[in-house]
Write a protein that holds these residues in place. Sequence first.
Motif, PDB file in Angstrom:
ATOM      1  N   PRO A   1       0.834  -1.205   0.000  1.00 24.38           N
ATOM      2  CA  PRO A   1       0.000   0.000   0.000  1.00 24.38           C
ATOM      3  C   PRO A   1       0.869   1.255   0.000  1.00 24.38           C
ATOM      4  O   PRO A   1       2.011   1.229   0.459  1.00 24.38           O
ATOM      5  N   PRO A   2       0.374   2.363  -0.521  1.00 25.93           N
ATOM      6  CA  PRO A   2       1.142   3.608  -0.504  1.00 25.93           C
ATOM      7  C   PRO A   2       1.561   3.969   0.918  1.00 25.93           C
ATOM      8  O   PRO A   2       0.787   3.814   1.869  1.00 25.93           O
ATOM      9  N   SER A   3       2.773   4.446   1.064  1.00 23.28           N
ATOM     10  CA  SER A   3       3.324   4.694   2.402  1.00 23.28           C
ATOM     11  C   SER A   3       2.531   5.735   3.176  1.00 23.28           C
ATOM     12  O   SER A   3       2.525   5.727   4.413  1.00 23.28           O
ATOM     13  N   HIS A   4       1.845   6.625   2.489  1.00 20.84           N
ATOM     14  CA  HIS A   4       1.098   7.659   3.206  1.00 20.84           C
ATOM     15  C   HIS A   4      -0.191   7.116   3.831  1.00 20.84           C
ATOM     16  O   HIS A   4      -0.825   7.802   4.633  1.00 20.84           O
ATOM     17  N   THR A   5      -0.588   5.884   3.468  1.00 25.54           N
ATOM     18  CA  THR A   5      -1.839   5.341   3.999  1.00 25.54           C
ATOM     19  C   THR A   5      -1.667   4.643   5.338  1.00 25.54           C
ATOM     20  O   THR A   5      -2.637   4.493   6.077  1.00 25.54           O
ATOM     21  N   TYR A   6      -0.471   4.186   5.671  1.00 24.74           N
ATOM     22  CA  TYR A   6      -0.275   3.470   6.933  1.00 24.74           C
ATOM     23  C   TYR A   6       0.693   4.229   7.838  1.00 24.74           C
ATOM     24  O   TYR A   6       1.511   5.034   7.384  1.00 24.74           O
ATOM     25  N   LEU A   7       0.597   3.929   9.137  1.00 27.77           N
ATOM     26  CA  LEU A   7       1.450   4.582  10.133  1.00 27.77           C
ATOM     27  C   LEU A   7       2.713   3.778  10.416  1.00 27.77           C
ATOM     28  O   LEU A   7       3.779   4.337  10.628  1.00 27.77           O
ATOM     29  N   HIS A   8       2.562   2.449  10.476  1.00 25.80           N
ATOM     30  CA  HIS A   8       3.689   1.579  10.809  1.00 25.80           C
ATOM     31  C   HIS A   8       3.648   0.341   9.911  1.00 25.80           C
ATOM     32  O   HIS A   8       2.573  -0.120   9.510  1.00 25.80           O
ATOM     33  N   ARG A   9       4.849  -0.208   9.650  1.00 26.16           N
ATOM     34  CA  ARG A   9       4.966  -1.425   8.847  1.00 26.16           C
ATOM     35  C   ARG A   9       6.093  -2.256   9.452  1.00 26.16           C
ATOM     36  O   ARG A   9       7.239  -1.820   9.494  1.00 26.16           O
ATOM     37  N   PHE A  10       5.759  -3.451   9.937  1.00 26.57           N
ATOM     38  CA  PHE A  10       6.733  -4.293  10.630  1.00 26.57           C
ATOM     39  C   PHE A  10       6.757  -5.700  10.029  1.00 26.57           C
ATOM     40  O   PHE A  10       5.772  -6.170   9.458  1.00 26.57           O
ATOM     41  N   ALA A  11       7.901  -6.368  10.224  1.00 28.95           N
ATOM     42  CA  ALA A  11       8.029  -7.788   9.875  1.00 28.95           C
ATOM     43  C   ALA A  11       9.105  -8.396  10.761  1.00 28.95           C
ATOM     44  O   ALA A  11      10.033  -7.699  11.195  1.00 28.95           O
ATOM     45  N   LEU A  12       8.973  -9.672  11.061  1.00 35.46           N
ATOM     46  CA  LEU A  12       9.993 -10.397  11.813  1.00 35.46           C
ATOM     47  C   LEU A  12      11.018 -10.914  10.806  1.00 35.46           C
ATOM     48  O   LEU A  12      10.749 -11.848  10.059  1.00 35.46           O
ATOM     49  N   VAL A  13      12.193 -10.294  10.789  1.00 37.52           N
ATOM     50  CA  VAL A  13      13.194 -10.600   9.765  1.00 37.52           C
ATOM     51  C   VAL A  13      13.786 -11.983   9.954  1.00 37.52           C
ATOM     52  O   VAL A  13      13.948 -12.744   9.004  1.00 37.52           O
ATOM     53  N   ASN A  14      14.134 -12.331  11.201  1.00 34.64           N
ATOM     54  CA  ASN A  14      14.673 -13.667  11.466  1.00 34.64           C
ATOM     55  C   ASN A  14      14.497 -13.997  12.936  1.00 34.64           C
ATOM     56  O   ASN A  14      14.151 -13.142  13.747  1.00 34.64           O
ATOM     57  N   GLY A  15      14.719 -15.248  13.275  1.00 34.08           N
ATOM     58  CA  GLY A  15      14.637 -15.677  14.666  1.00 34.08           C
ATOM     59  C   GLY A  15      13.228 -16.016  15.111  1.00 34.08           C
ATOM     60  O   GLY A  15      12.274 -16.036  14.332  1.00 34.08           O
ATOM     61  N   PHE A  16      13.128 -16.298  16.416  1.00 36.87           N
ATOM     62  CA  PHE A  16      11.841 -16.685  16.994  1.00 36.87           C
ATOM     63  C   PHE A  16      10.938 -15.497  17.298  1.00 36.87           C
ATOM     64  O   PHE A  16       9.723 -15.600  17.193  1.00 36.87           O
ATOM     65  N   SER A  17      11.526 -14.363  17.721  1.00 38.06           N
ATOM     66  CA  SER A  17      10.671 -13.242  18.106  1.00 38.06           C
ATOM     67  C   SER A  17      11.438 -11.930  18.069  1.00 38.06           C
ATOM     68  O   SER A  17      12.672 -11.906  18.090  1.00 38.06           O
ATOM     69  N   ALA A  18      10.679 -10.855  18.028  1.00 34.33           N
ATOM     70  CA  ALA A  18      11.238  -9.503  18.101  1.00 34.33           C
ATOM     71  C   ALA A  18      10.132  -8.590  18.620  1.00 34.33           C
ATOM     72  O   ALA A  18       8.935  -8.890  18.470  1.00 34.33           O
ATOM     73  N   THR A  19      10.521  -7.489  19.234  1.00 34.57           N
ATOM     74  CA  THR A  19       9.538  -6.549  19.779  1.00 34.57           C
ATOM     75  C   THR A  19       9.730  -5.163  19.181  1.00 34.57           C
ATOM     76  O   THR A  19      10.832  -4.789  18.784  1.00 34.57           O
ATOM     77  N   GLU A  20       8.638  -4.413  19.152  1.00 36.56           N
ATOM     78  CA  GLU A  20       8.648  -3.023  18.726  1.00 36.56           C
ATOM     79  C   GLU A  20       7.753  -2.234  19.666  1.00 36.56           C
ATOM     80  O   GLU A  20       6.734  -2.750  20.138  1.00 36.56           O
ATOM     81  N   GLN A  21       8.131  -0.991  19.944  1.00 34.35           N
ATOM     82  CA  GLN A  21       7.283  -0.099  20.724  1.00 34.35           C
ATOM     83  C   GLN A  21       6.420   0.694  19.746  1.00 34.35           C
ATOM     84  O   GLN A  21       6.933   1.395  18.883  1.00 34.35           O
ATOM     85  N   VAL A  22       5.104   0.560  19.885  1.00 35.58           N
ATOM     86  CA  VAL A  22       4.180   1.217  18.972  1.00 35.58           C
ATOM     87  C   VAL A  22       3.334   2.214  19.755  1.00 35.58           C
ATOM     88  O   VAL A  22       2.718   1.852  20.761  1.00 35.58           O
ATOM     89  N   CYS A  23       3.308   3.453  19.299  1.00 38.75           N
ATOM     90  CA  CYS A  23       2.532   4.492  19.976  1.00 38.75           C
ATOM     91  C   CYS A  23       1.309   4.857  19.139  1.00 38.75           C
ATOM     92  O   CYS A  23       1.409   5.063  17.923  1.00 38.75           O
ATOM     93  N   PHE A  24       0.178   4.920  19.810  1.00 41.75           N
ATOM     94  CA  PHE A  24      -1.087   5.253  19.173  1.00 41.75           C
ATOM     95  C   PHE A  24      -1.519   6.636  19.666  1.00 41.75           C
ATOM     96  O   PHE A  24      -1.775   6.832  20.859  1.00 41.75           O
ATOM     97  N   GLU A  25      -1.581   7.590  18.760  1.00 43.38           N
ATOM     98  CA  GLU A  25      -1.970   8.949  19.122  1.00 43.38           C
ATOM     99  C   GLU A  25      -3.461   8.999  19.441  1.00 43.38           C
ATOM    100  O   GLU A  25      -4.269   8.292  18.850  1.00 43.38           O
ATOM    101  N   ARG A  26      -3.791   9.882  20.382  1.00 42.61           N
ATOM    102  CA  ARG A  26      -5.193  10.124  20.704  1.00 42.61           C
ATOM    103  C   ARG A  26      -5.437  11.621  20.679  1.00 42.61           C
ATOM    104  O   ARG A  26      -4.554  12.409  20.952  1.00 42.61           O
ATOM    105  N   GLY A  27      -6.622  12.007  20.353  1.00 43.39           N
ATOM    106  CA  GLY A  27      -6.952  13.423  20.343  1.00 43.39           C
ATOM    107  C   GLY A  27      -8.395  13.597  19.944  1.00 43.39           C
ATOM    108  O   GLY A  27      -9.147  12.628  19.793  1.00 43.39           O
ATOM    109  N   HIS A  28      -8.782  14.844  19.754  1.00 44.55           N
ATOM    110  CA  HIS A  28     -10.169  15.137  19.404  1.00 44.55           C
ATOM    111  C   HIS A  28     -10.496  14.523  18.048  1.00 44.55           C
ATOM    112  O   HIS A  28      -9.905  14.855  17.033  1.00 44.55           O
TER     113      HIS A  28
END
Length: 299
Positions: free
Chosen positions: A95-122
């Motif tokens: 999808p066009p990059s302007h449509t999504y906020l984050h894009r992740f994939a597990l490159v290798n290994g059993f697991s990986a973590t990312e800190q994801v922030c969700f904005e809130r407002g009016h």
Amino acid sequence: VGYSTEPVCLTLTMIDTAGVGWDGAELFVFRKEAYHGEAVYGCPETCEYGGYTQSCDNAEYYFGGIDPNTCDVDGVDLSTFGCDCSGCVCSGYDPPSHTYLHRFALVNGFSATEQVCFERGHGQGEYVILVTDDKYDANVQWTLEGNVVDGNAHDLRYLDFTTLESKEGCETPGGGAAYLMGGLRAKFYDTTFKRTSAANGNGGAVVVASDFDKMNVTERSAADFTRCTFEDFQADFYGQAVFSSVAQLRLFDSHLAADEGMSLAAGTVFDFGVTSDCQSGCGRGQYGTCEKIDECFSC
């Protein structure tokens, strides 16, 4: 009206049960209004190739795909064999990059973590998480702290962080104009709260409260009111204007107006557990006689 809230930051954990990383799957985060139903789900078995019916992904994997931009065998597009490759990993999902906020994939290994922030407002705070297909979709798992524990490939999840309200336990609902709870932090500027009420509840205009099991200062709800006015408010229980429970309430250059000829009763600003902070940019009495209202002075 100026209004802002702190983002919600959560830990995303991506897992591959085989320990080799995801093979095609990606996790996208969209704002709800920017997601229009695009998805990559299971790859259908429509390909009559190699002597039996299989999917395009399977044919490409076992018989040798060359072109990374097409579903092919030895460079020949599988659609020439009558294969339907829609929804397959080899078809891609970009999808066009302007449509999504984050894009992740597990490159290798059993697991990986990312800190994801969700904005809130009016008017914002709703999100969509989409996880695409994988050559080994059964190996794909993911979790999102406090919200998702059973994520997998082909997932489509809706998240709503607009309120984070909690009315469990002994808390009494209320807040004629605003009900802020669950660690929410908000700031109001140049706002008038007028003709507000809470029937059978607390806080004629505003309730600011924290969950009783979250007493740490960093987890408490907080609200700042700057150059705000409160007029004609009423609550059946505590806090005729504002009810604050184990939360940080701050009033800056704000005014609580009593009816003409009347004085504001004790408990107009009701504090439980934490004392409200009232500050003014002008000296006491500069704009007339000051009236003490609970822990504040209103001039």
